[in-house]
Design a protein around this motif. Structure first.
Motif: not given
Length: 321
Positions: A72-100
């Protein structure tokens, strides 16, 4: 189009995607398959639940991965999320599904590891205005920290000489497993006042310094010998890695908080960079928190490093599940 966890047999396709993103997004973050295999085997990582790959017609076109700090840091857990979407597949909701999927996993993993503890989720937004940052904002994240990548070539490097006052018993030596624990403890102390850092466990430290990309011969430690009655003490250290041939990446620079202001970091870093250029490296680069409490940006500028790109880390505070 389908999603599934990233397995060992997927790393070649994963490397193809990450390297294509390094070009399209101008991040310079290139990876070999061996690097990504190591990521799947990092301490605390469960690829079956902590990774998502997005596939279309046999090609990986998007991915996401989650990490939870071991402490823990300052009494909290720390999560990091990384990733990426090919440019031609962006802005079509795919990133949202992965983040969900990964935000749900974040809540579950925190409940398993640290029940009842709130946590933060950090998401790298790339350069200002990038679609990753826009998505983060839309999901309730806020810009939390600004970073800049800096680089220097042999012709622009301005090395710093030894400080005026160095303890007589201090010596500069290459990093080795023999002093791993001494340096790990200093790293945890040195970064305790740095935004976003969490103390590194022994397992996490071994994974970092045992990685294929780690370069012990270009990682140096200023070590003070305190006699037979006490363990040696690390005053300052610089750790390096190499993902692109003949380009050295400075991954960690730390100085004991009681020894800051003596010029140790400038000297040790200069020794590392000088050794790299003498060995034929063509570039040395690093990433720095613009608001670093040590004023690191000014140090790097004095040595000749120039800013080559900027990026934003976005953060959201989440309640325990």
């Amino acid at each position: 189009m389908h999603e599934e966890p990233i397995h060992v047999e997927h790393v070649e396709a994963w490397a193809d995607l990450t390297n294509a993103l390094a070009v399209s997004d101008a991040t310079d973050e290139f990876y070999e398959t061996e690097d990504l295999l190591e990521e799947l085997g990092e301490p605390g990582v469960d690829p079956e639940h902590d990774t998502v790959g997005l596939w279309d017609r046999g090609a990986m076109v998007g991915f996401g991965q989650l990490r939870l700090g071991a402490q823990l840091r300052d009494g909290r857990g720390r999560i990091s999320i990384g990733g990426g979407i090919s440019p031609e597949y962006r802005r079509k909701g795919h990133g949202r599904k992965i983040m969900d999927a990964l935000e749900l996993r974040a809540t579950q993993k925190m409940a398993e590891r640290f029940p009842g503890i709130d946590f933060t989720i950090d998401v790298w937004g790339n350069s200002p205005g990038h679609s990753a940052g826009l998505m983060a904002l839309a999901r309730g994240y806020e810009p939390a920290r600004y970073f800049q990548d800096m680089a220097v070539g042999p012709g622009n490097f301005c090395p710093s000489g030894p400080p005026g006052a160095i303890p007589e018993s201090a010596r500069l030596l290459s990093y080795s497993p023999r002093i791993a624990e001494i340096v790990r403890l200093l790293d945890n102390e040195a970064f305790a006042d740095h935004w976003g850092s969490t103390p590194k466990s022994v397992e996490e430290w071994e994974a970092t310094t045992g990685a294929r990309s780690f370069r012990s011969n270009y990682s140096m430690v200023l070590l003070e010998d305190r006699g037979s009655e006490a363990e040696p003490r690390a005053l300052c250290y610089v750790l390096s890695a190499e993902w692109i041939s003949k380009e050295l990446y400075i991954s960690r620079v730390g100085t004991s908080r009681s020894d800051r202001g003596h010029g140790y970091a400038a000297w040790v870093l200069s020794a590392v960079v000088s050794a790299a250029f003498e060995a034929g490296y063509t570039k040395v680069d690093l990433s720095v928190d613009v608001q670093s409490p040590t004023g690191a940006t000014g140090l790097y500028e004095r040595l000749g490093f120039k800013t080559v790109r900027q990026g934003i880390m976005y953060r959201k505070i989440a309640a325990a599940g």
